[in-house]
Design an enzyme around this catalytic site. Sequence first.
Site, PDB file in Angstrom:
ATOM      1  N   ASP A   1      34.296  63.341  54.906  1.00  0.00           N
ATOM      2  CA  ASP A   1      34.217  64.320  53.815  1.00  0.00           C
ATOM      3  C   ASP A   1      34.867  65.633  54.245  1.00  0.00           C
ATOM      4  O   ASP A   1      34.237  66.476  54.877  1.00  0.00           O
ATOM      5  CB  ASP A   1      32.752  64.552  53.433  1.00  0.00           C
ATOM      6  CG  ASP A   1      32.617  65.542  52.278  1.00  0.00           C
ATOM      7  OD1 ASP A   1      33.650  65.853  51.644  1.00  0.00           O
ATOM      8  OD2 ASP A   1      31.476  65.990  52.020  1.00  0.00           O
TER       9      ASP A   1
ATOM     10  N   LYS B   1      36.380  72.148  53.143  1.00  0.00           N
ATOM     11  CA  LYS B   1      35.321  72.732  53.962  1.00  0.00           C
ATOM     12  C   LYS B   1      35.920  73.592  55.065  1.00  0.00           C
ATOM     13  O   LYS B   1      37.045  73.356  55.485  1.00  0.00           O
ATOM     14  CB  LYS B   1      34.522  71.603  54.639  1.00  0.00           C
ATOM     15  CG  LYS B   1      33.622  70.810  53.726  1.00  0.00           C
ATOM     16  CD  LYS B   1      32.895  69.720  54.519  1.00  0.00           C
ATOM     17  CE  LYS B   1      32.003  68.909  53.622  1.00  0.00           C
ATOM     18  NZ  LYS B   1      30.893  69.645  53.017  1.00  0.00           N
TER      19      LYS B   1
ATOM     20  N   ASP C   1      34.003  68.986  46.621  1.00  0.00           N
ATOM     21  CA  ASP C   1      33.135  68.743  47.769  1.00  0.00           C
ATOM     22  C   ASP C   1      31.770  68.191  47.339  1.00  0.00           C
ATOM     23  O   ASP C   1      30.974  67.804  48.179  1.00  0.00           O
ATOM     24  CB  ASP C   1      32.974  70.047  48.561  1.00  0.00           C
ATOM     25  CG  ASP C   1      32.468  69.823  49.970  1.00  0.00           C
ATOM     26  OD1 ASP C   1      32.437  68.655  50.413  1.00  0.00           O
ATOM     27  OD2 ASP C   1      32.109  70.818  50.631  1.00  0.00           O
TER      28      ASP C   1
ATOM     29  N   ARG D   1      27.621  62.615  45.024  1.00  0.00           N
ATOM     30  CA  ARG D   1      26.952  62.303  43.753  1.00  0.00           C
ATOM     31  C   ARG D   1      27.892  61.557  42.816  1.00  0.00           C
ATOM     32  O   ARG D   1      27.447  60.826  41.946  1.00  0.00           O
ATOM     33  CB  ARG D   1      26.414  63.605  43.133  1.00  0.00           C
ATOM     34  CG  ARG D   1      27.475  64.613  42.806  1.00  0.00           C
ATOM     35  CD  ARG D   1      26.915  66.023  42.623  1.00  0.00           C
ATOM     36  NE  ARG D   1      26.587  66.651  43.909  1.00  0.00           N
ATOM     37  CZ  ARG D   1      26.110  67.883  44.039  1.00  0.00           C
ATOM     38  NH1 ARG D   1      25.883  68.633  42.983  1.00  0.00           N
ATOM     39  NH2 ARG D   1      25.841  68.373  45.238  1.00  0.00           N
TER      40      ARG D   1
ATOM     41  N   ASP E   1      29.117  61.165  57.114  1.00  0.00           N
ATOM     42  CA  ASP E   1      28.763  61.283  55.696  1.00  0.00           C
ATOM     43  C   ASP E   1      28.610  59.913  55.022  1.00  0.00           C
ATOM     44  O   ASP E   1      28.482  59.825  53.813  1.00  0.00           O
ATOM     45  CB  ASP E   1      29.817  62.135  54.978  1.00  0.00           C
ATOM     46  CG  ASP E   1      29.242  62.913  53.812  1.00  0.00           C
ATOM     47  OD1 ASP E   1      28.010  63.098  53.753  1.00  0.00           O
ATOM     48  OD2 ASP E   1      30.037  63.340  52.944  1.00  0.00           O
TER      49      ASP E   1
ATOM     50  N   GLU F   1      31.161  65.352  46.189  1.00  0.00           N
ATOM     51  CA  GLU F   1      31.720  64.017  45.959  1.00  0.00           C
ATOM     52  C   GLU F   1      30.697  62.902  46.085  1.00  0.00           C
ATOM     53  O   GLU F   1      30.855  61.841  45.484  1.00  0.00           O
ATOM     54  CB  GLU F   1      32.887  63.773  46.939  1.00  0.00           C
ATOM     55  CG  GLU F   1      32.509  63.262  48.324  1.00  0.00           C
ATOM     56  CD  GLU F   1      31.632  64.210  49.124  1.00  0.00           C
ATOM     57  OE1 GLU F   1      31.635  65.421  48.836  1.00  0.00           O
ATOM     58  OE2 GLU F   1      30.938  63.736  50.042  1.00  0.00           O
TER      59      GLU F   1
ATOM     60  N   LYS G   1      25.255  56.341  49.972  1.00  0.00           N
ATOM     61  CA  LYS G   1      26.518  57.090  49.956  1.00  0.00           C
ATOM     62  C   LYS G   1      27.342  56.746  51.195  1.00  0.00           C
ATOM     63  O   LYS G   1      26.881  56.889  52.327  1.00  0.00           O
ATOM     64  CB  LYS G   1      26.231  58.596  49.937  1.00  0.00           C
ATOM     65  CG  LYS G   1      27.454  59.482  50.189  1.00  0.00           C
ATOM     66  CD  LYS G   1      27.114  60.973  50.126  1.00  0.00           C
ATOM     67  CE  LYS G   1      28.290  61.852  50.567  1.00  0.00           C
ATOM     68  NZ  LYS G   1      27.970  63.305  50.551  1.00  0.00           N
TER      69      LYS G   1
END
Length: 499
Positions: free
Chosen positions: A272, A279, A349, A353, A290, A351, A267
């Site tokens: 993020d 968030k 959020d 996956r 991230d 994201e 990933k």
Amino acid sequence: MDIRVRQSSLVEQTVDLIVVDLFQGVKEPSGATGAVDRALDGAISAVIASGDFAGKAGETTLLYTRGAIPAPRVLVVGLGDPGKLTIHAARAAAATAARKARELGARSVATIVHGVGALEPAVAAGALVEGTRLGLYRFEGYRSKPPKDWKPSPETMTIVEMAADRLPAIEVGVARGEAVAAGVLLARDLVNTPANLMTPTIVAERADALARATGLSFEALGRAECKALGMGIFMAVAEESEQEPKLIILGHNAERDDLPTLVLVGKGVTFDSGGISIKPGEEMWRMKGDMAGAAAVIAALGIAARLSLPLRVIGLAPCAENLPGGRAQKPGDVFRGMKGKTMEVISTDAEGRMLLADALAYAARYNPTAVVDIATLTGAQAVAFGPQAAAVFANNDDLAAKLLAAADASGDRLWRLPLFDEYADAIKSQVADVKNSGGRTSGIGSSAKFIEHFTEGYPWAHIDMASMAMLDEDKPAQPKGATGYGVRLFTTFLEAWSK
Ligand code: BES
Ligand code: MN
Ligand code: ZN
């Protein structure tokens, strides 16, 4: 710092600092430590007898030689219980010694190979190099002046071994240690670099530079190419960002489809914010990390090339920024992935996956022997494990066993969790094949189930490393900040697969 190996006696070295070691409970040191003790007329034995130094793991004591040998200082580092010496303890001892050497302002260091009698010489030498480089690592950052207590790292470390028959193995261990350490440090740098300076394009440039240096194949697909491939789920995350998303593809022995093919997928969310499901602000800065999964995959590919592993290894790093705005994906939106499967957004959020969904569909084209993805995926993983271990899920017990063994051997800890069928219930959608969040219950399990939905029949494992990417605690071989988690895990995993 330059690391070299020399067949010689430690006491003869003309350096700023000599490093020896001691197991806990030893009263009369032997080997190189014993030789130094004798040259200093029993100074080390005297410190032990005084009770001031016991050789506990992490303990150090410093002696001044006052002309008895060419080096002015001797550092003794504790190795702990002799019956329990592991590669991890040897690595930590090396890191402790290296940091102490820097604190002392030593420019040149000579050291023995910690634990060389108890561990295989190559393993011990590898641990020495890894510990030294990992311990001395720091992200220099962008300050206009160095901090007040800043000290340069030593310029040279000479690994000294008397026994000629050990030298070839030590050289092998040093070479592996250098390759692994370079990978871990690369991953740490990628993760520590702020998101404005580590965009998907820059990650791709760094991967390209690594490929040129190591002989990997490199390709990076941009927005137009990913859209043309039908990667609607990955592209939904990237949609609002001005930054071009990149699907980075690195290959080691990329053309050799006669070899076992392992695909690693990381990933790469370079920042993020959560997107429209934004968030809270306070800890949001951490989300520059991230892309730690992508960093681990890129670095592991470089190591696979440097070690010439007899495998075909493909690294996929889908990279994008997750931002809110007028073009951004919204909760309730539906997107179609590369193989036609559809997905409903519950949270923008969730994201990571989404990136993995299309990358795992893409992985099928390599006809993989196994696929392993790694991601800073869920806060739930961090709540469950803290900074002690990452979670691993697998649809194949043999693959899980190989990863768990690599975790034990490398020190990048893993703990297996189940992929219960019932987790699928949580991510059933009214309007699409699946939805991207199952809400607060079973946050890790349902995220793994979501990812499994986008695998294509190959043996697959998923590593959720949310809690492992960046640590606030300072450890000997792991200074505060980005850890490089996963790099050593993947290296050990790939090496074991090569045998
Ligand atoms: N990148 C985060 C997960 C994360 C949290 C990584 C803390 C490192 C430290 C991920 O994209 C995320 O936001 N996950 C959400 C998913 C939820 C909305 C279903 C989470 O875990 O809260
Ligand atoms: Mn997120
Ligand atoms: Zn994320």
